[in-house]
Design a protein around this motif. Structure first.
Motif, PDB file in Angstrom:
ATOM      1  N   MET A   1       0.792  -1.198   0.000  1.00 26.94           N
ATOM      2  CA  MET A   1       0.000   0.000   0.000  1.00 26.94           C
ATOM      3  C   MET A   1       0.831   1.257   0.000  1.00 26.94           C
ATOM      4  N   SER A   2       1.939   1.174   0.495  1.00 27.78           N
ATOM      5  CA  SER A   2       2.779   2.349   0.550  1.00 27.78           C
ATOM      6  C   SER A   2       3.178   2.815  -0.845  1.00 27.78           C
ATOM      7  N   ILE A   3       3.321   1.894  -1.761  1.00 27.62           N
ATOM      8  CA  ILE A   3       3.663   2.273  -3.135  1.00 27.62           C
ATOM      9  C   ILE A   3       2.506   3.044  -3.757  1.00 27.62           C
ATOM     10  N   THR A   4       1.310   2.642  -3.517  1.00 26.27           N
ATOM     11  CA  THR A   4       0.133   3.307  -4.067  1.00 26.27           C
ATOM     12  C   THR A   4      -0.025   4.688  -3.451  1.00 26.27           C
ATOM     13  N   ARG A   5       0.195   4.735  -2.141  1.00 18.69           N
ATOM     14  CA  ARG A   5       0.066   6.028  -1.450  1.00 18.69           C
ATOM     15  C   ARG A   5       1.121   7.006  -1.954  1.00 18.69           C
ATOM     16  N   GLU A   6       2.357   6.562  -2.109  1.00 15.05           N
ATOM     17  CA  GLU A   6       3.408   7.428  -2.634  1.00 15.05           C
ATOM     18  C   GLU A   6       3.104   7.837  -4.067  1.00 15.05           C
TER      19      GLU A   6
ATOM     20  N   SER B   1       0.164   8.170  -5.461  1.00 13.60           N
ATOM     21  CA  SER B   1      -0.914   9.173  -5.488  1.00 13.60           C
ATOM     22  C   SER B   1      -0.397  10.516  -4.996  1.00 13.60           C
ATOM     23  N   MET B   2       0.521  10.536  -4.046  1.00 15.13           N
ATOM     24  CA  MET B   2       1.100  11.799  -3.565  1.00 15.13           C
ATOM     25  C   MET B   2       1.955  12.426  -4.661  1.00 15.13           C
ATOM     26  N   ASP B   3       2.692  11.582  -5.387  1.00 11.91           N
ATOM     27  CA  ASP B   3       3.493  12.101  -6.486  1.00 11.91           C
ATOM     28  C   ASP B   3       2.592  12.693  -7.568  1.00 11.91           C
TER      29      ASP B   3
ATOM     30  N   GLU C   1      -0.403  13.899  -7.111  1.00  8.10           N
ATOM     31  CA  GLU C   1      -0.997  15.127  -6.571  1.00  8.10           C
ATOM     32  C   GLU C   1       0.020  16.271  -6.576  1.00  8.10           C
ATOM     33  N   ASP C   2       1.252  15.989  -6.186  1.00  5.55           N
ATOM     34  CA  ASP C   2       2.311  17.003  -6.237  1.00  5.55           C
ATOM     35  C   ASP C   2       2.542  17.472  -7.678  1.00  5.55           C
ATOM     36  N   PHE C   3       2.551  16.522  -8.600  1.00  3.11           N
ATOM     37  CA  PHE C   3       2.747  16.858 -10.007  1.00  3.11           C
ATOM     38  C   PHE C   3       1.623  17.759 -10.509  1.00  3.11           C
ATOM     39  N   ARG C   4       0.382  17.451 -10.129  1.00  4.92           N
ATOM     40  CA  ARG C   4      -0.767  18.291 -10.530  1.00  4.92           C
ATOM     41  C   ARG C   4      -0.657  19.684  -9.942  1.00  4.92           C
ATOM     42  N   ASN C   5      -0.258  19.764  -8.672  1.00  8.13           N
ATOM     43  CA  ASN C   5      -0.117  21.075  -8.029  1.00  8.13           C
ATOM     44  C   ASN C   5       0.974  21.912  -8.708  1.00  8.13           C
TER      45      ASN C   5
END
Length: 106
Positions: free
Chosen positions: A1-6, A8-10, A12-16
């Motif tokens: 799960m940590s891979i998926t969470r990272e 999605s954060m990447d 989201e950061d990329f979108r921002n």
């Protein structure tokens, strides 16, 4: 799960970051477009005003010079007119059609 969470954060950061860059570029483009529009508007307005001012100034200068030349010539002829008027008065004629103007009157 940590891979998926990272992941999605990447994402989201990329979108921002992408959104921030897009807003920055859009803002700069708007400022440049506004400045270009103002510059073009001023240039067109100044050119129209210059053309009108040049035309009006040329016409006014021509008219003033025409009246100045007329006035200068009138001064030249005024002396001649005054001498002719004095000569006419010296002849003591009442009118130019007086009989004394003809050879019959002398």
């Amino acid at each position: 799960m940590s891979i998926t969470r990272e992941s999605s954060m990447d994402d989201e950061d990329f979108r921002n970051i992408t959104e921030t860059n897009f807003q920055r570029i859009r803002s700069k483009s708007a400022k440049i477009g506004y400045a270009d529009g103002v510059s073009d508007g001023k240039e067109e307005t100044f050119q129209k005003a210059f053309n009108k001012g040049y035309s009006d100034g040329l016409r006014t200068g021509f008219e003033l010079e025409k009246y100045s030349a007329f006035s200068n010539n009138l001064k030249t002829y005024n002396d001649k007119l005054c001498s002719e008027q004095t000569f006419f008065i010296d002849l003591e004629k009442k009118t130019a059609a007086d009989i004394k103007h003809t050879h019959l009157g002398y």
